[in-house]
Motif scaffolding. Structure first.
Motif, mmCIF file in Angstrom:
data_model
loop_
_atom_site.group_PDB
_atom_site.id
_atom_site.type_symbol
_atom_site.label_atom_id
_atom_site.label_comp_id
_atom_site.label_asym_id
_atom_site.label_seq_id
_atom_site.Cartn_x
_atom_site.Cartn_y
_atom_site.Cartn_z
ATOM 1 N N LEU A 209 15.886 -18.639 -24.469
ATOM 2 C CA LEU A 209 14.478 -18.908 -24.524
ATOM 3 C C LEU A 209 13.667 -17.656 -25.152
ATOM 4 O O LEU A 209 12.874 -17.875 -25.849
ATOM 5 C CB LEU A 209 13.925 -19.126 -23.092
ATOM 6 N N SER A 210 14.065 -16.468 -24.947
ATOM 7 C CA SER A 210 13.760 -15.408 -25.631
ATOM 8 C C SER A 210 13.881 -15.382 -26.954
ATOM 9 O O SER A 210 13.016 -14.672 -27.768
ATOM 10 C CB SER A 210 14.005 -13.979 -24.595
ATOM 11 N N LEU A 211 14.909 -15.699 -27.291
ATOM 12 C CA LEU A 211 15.181 -15.717 -28.691
ATOM 13 C C LEU A 211 14.633 -16.860 -29.609
ATOM 14 O O LEU A 211 14.242 -16.763 -30.723
ATOM 15 C CB LEU A 211 16.958 -15.759 -29.037
ATOM 16 N N SER A 212 14.675 -17.956 -28.838
ATOM 17 C CA SER A 212 14.181 -19.185 -29.355
ATOM 18 C C SER A 212 12.427 -19.466 -29.456
ATOM 19 O O SER A 212 11.940 -20.099 -30.475
ATOM 20 C CB SER A 212 14.727 -20.558 -29.048
ATOM 21 N N CYS B 270 22.318 -17.740 -28.340
ATOM 22 C CA CYS B 270 21.884 -17.853 -29.782
ATOM 23 C C CYS B 270 20.954 -18.772 -29.672
ATOM 24 O O CYS B 270 20.808 -19.769 -29.034
ATOM 25 C CB CYS B 270 23.273 -18.658 -30.285
ATOM 26 N N ALA B 271 20.239 -18.779 -30.605
ATOM 27 C CA ALA B 271 18.952 -19.575 -30.751
ATOM 28 C C ALA B 271 19.065 -20.134 -32.102
ATOM 29 O O ALA B 271 18.929 -19.497 -33.134
ATOM 30 C CB ALA B 271 17.689 -18.960 -30.531
ATOM 31 N N MET B 272 18.885 -21.515 -32.182
ATOM 32 C CA MET B 272 18.903 -22.056 -33.647
ATOM 33 C C MET B 272 17.507 -22.597 -33.623
ATOM 34 O O MET B 272 16.636 -23.205 -33.028
ATOM 35 C CB MET B 272 19.558 -23.447 -33.521
ATOM 36 N N ILE B 273 16.695 -22.073 -34.859
ATOM 37 C CA ILE B 273 15.288 -22.117 -35.261
ATOM 38 C C ILE B 273 14.920 -22.899 -36.298
ATOM 39 O O ILE B 273 15.737 -22.613 -37.548
ATOM 40 C CB ILE B 273 14.503 -20.831 -35.260
ATOM 41 N N GLY B 274 14.388 -24.056 -36.313
ATOM 42 C CA GLY B 274 14.240 -24.608 -37.595
ATOM 43 C C GLY B 274 15.045 -26.065 -37.812
ATOM 44 O O GLY B 274 14.641 -26.908 -38.637
ATOM 45 N N THR B 275 16.195 -26.117 -37.048
ATOM 46 C CA THR B 275 16.983 -27.196 -37.294
ATOM 47 C C THR B 275 16.419 -28.539 -36.917
ATOM 48 O O THR B 275 16.822 -29.724 -37.409
ATOM 49 C CB THR B 275 18.422 -26.684 -36.576
ATOM 50 N N ILE C 40 31.853 -16.368 -25.026
ATOM 51 C CA ILE C 40 31.133 -17.835 -25.041
ATOM 52 C C ILE C 40 29.741 -17.346 -25.822
ATOM 53 O O ILE C 40 29.053 -16.645 -25.619
ATOM 54 C CB ILE C 40 30.394 -18.161 -23.659
ATOM 55 N N VAL C 41 29.545 -18.244 -26.710
ATOM 56 C CA VAL C 41 28.384 -18.461 -27.444
ATOM 57 C C VAL C 41 27.827 -19.662 -26.989
ATOM 58 O O VAL C 41 27.850 -20.824 -27.023
ATOM 59 C CB VAL C 41 28.622 -18.377 -28.986
ATOM 60 N N ALA C 42 26.670 -19.518 -26.447
ATOM 61 C CA ALA C 42 25.716 -20.278 -25.599
ATOM 62 C C ALA C 42 24.090 -20.355 -26.465
ATOM 63 O O ALA C 42 23.613 -19.397 -26.543
ATOM 64 C CB ALA C 42 25.538 -20.113 -24.179
ATOM 65 N N GLY C 43 23.879 -21.658 -26.805
ATOM 66 C CA GLY C 43 23.068 -21.900 -27.518
ATOM 67 C C GLY C 43 21.964 -23.072 -27.258
ATOM 68 O O GLY C 43 22.408 -23.902 -26.541
ATOM 69 N N ASN C 44 20.960 -23.155 -27.770
ATOM 70 C CA ASN C 44 20.019 -24.295 -27.615
ATOM 71 C C ASN C 44 20.625 -25.143 -28.584
ATOM 72 O O ASN C 44 21.303 -24.923 -29.371
ATOM 73 C CB ASN C 44 18.406 -23.864 -27.970
ATOM 74 N N HIS C 45 20.229 -26.787 -28.578
ATOM 75 C CA HIS C 45 20.795 -27.771 -29.204
ATOM 76 C C HIS C 45 19.637 -28.578 -29.790
ATOM 77 O O HIS C 45 19.072 -29.295 -29.088
ATOM 78 C CB HIS C 45 21.681 -28.651 -28.531
ATOM 79 N N LEU C 46 19.382 -28.493 -30.936
ATOM 80 C CA LEU C 46 18.188 -28.965 -31.638
ATOM 81 C C LEU C 46 18.502 -30.163 -32.401
ATOM 82 O O LEU C 46 17.594 -31.007 -32.787
ATOM 83 C CB LEU C 46 17.163 -28.222 -32.350
ATOM 84 N N SER C 47 19.742 -30.047 -32.976
ATOM 85 C CA SER C 47 19.971 -31.024 -34.236
ATOM 86 C C SER C 47 21.336 -31.088 -34.456
ATOM 87 O O SER C 47 22.363 -30.361 -34.132
ATOM 88 C CB SER C 47 19.356 -30.478 -35.471
#
Length: 241
Positions: free
Chosen positions: A205-208, A149-154, A36-43
């Motif tokens: 959170l630590s990644l983003s 996973c962290a998406m940054i800038g999206t 499982i790839v679990a990430g934040n969702h910004l965009s």
């Protein structure tokens, strides 16, 4: 077939050219086997950027509204999402969460990568919100690792309401796989599910490096919408002129 055409011919090269994403931690994605790839969702762009940079195919659970739009436009969007490997999940009603879990476990049983956003919806203000426990249920039932996973800038590239993304630096960070095998067989214990989910969210959170809000995003959105509606009733806009 269309998934790979999108990834390597149509959409993938365009996304790489426009965003030039900086990738960190790609070695943490297993070459084979379920995860499982679990990430934040910004965009909205998140759905396409991550699959574009991964060597392996990844399947996301997507909201059913993407597949039920009216008219020709709605049918084209639905076809696009299905061809891109997205699975529709109805988020309304009591059975919504169970349906998402069943679909997710089906992907993992095929030894594939499953992409999920534990927040359950896009962040409306760029902050990271409390995760829902469905990701923990799937991780424990399928006995698979979870890669944060962290998406940054999206969010800056395509915030909610913006249809066409603007050019903005984007980074995608993958963390070390999280192993929850110590909780095997405990997927029905609420305290364990909450603890697993919180550990996953802390890794994201630590990644983003986002600001964290210990509330569900959907609840905060609903409260803000209700407050806005109440203010509008109290102070209605007067016609100009």
């Amino acid at each position: 077939m269309f998934y790979y055409v999108l990834k390597y011919v149509l959409l993938g090269p365009l996304l790489r050219l426009v965003f030039r994403p900086r990738i960190e931690g790609l070695e943490h994605i297993p070459a084979t086997g379920p995860a499982i790839v679990a990430g934040n969702h910004l965009s909205f762009s998140d759905h396409f950027l991550m699959p574009a940079i991964l060597k392996r195919r990844i399947t996301f659970l997507a909201k059913a509204e993407y597949f039920t739009g009216p008219g020709l436009k709605g049918r084209l969007i639905a076809t696009f999402f299905r061809s891109a490997g997205q699975i529709p999940v109805d988020r309304s009603g009591k059975e919504a969460g169970q349906a998402a879990i069943r679909e997710g476990l089906g992907v993992l049983r095929k030894d594939e990568l499953l992409g999920i956003y534990p927040e359950g919806t896009r962040s409306h203000d760029g902050r990271l919100y409390k995760g829902k426990v469905g990701v923990a249920v799937m991780a424990l039932k399928a006995r698979v690792p979870v890669i944060p996973c962290a998406m940054i800038g999206t969010f800056e590239a395509q915030p909610p309401g913006r249809k066409i993304p603007k050019i903005h630096p984007v980074a995608i960070r993958f963390g070390k796989p999280l192993d929850f095998s110590r909780y095997a067989g405990m997927e029905n214990e609420k305290a364990i599910l909450r603890a697993v989910t919180d550990e996953i969210m802390y890794a994201i959170l630590s990644l983003s490096e986002q600001e964290y809000v210990d509330q569900y995003a959907a609840v905060v959105k609903a409260e803000q919408a209700a407050a806005g509606a109440a203010k509008e009733r109290r102070f209605p806009r007067l016609p100009l002129g």
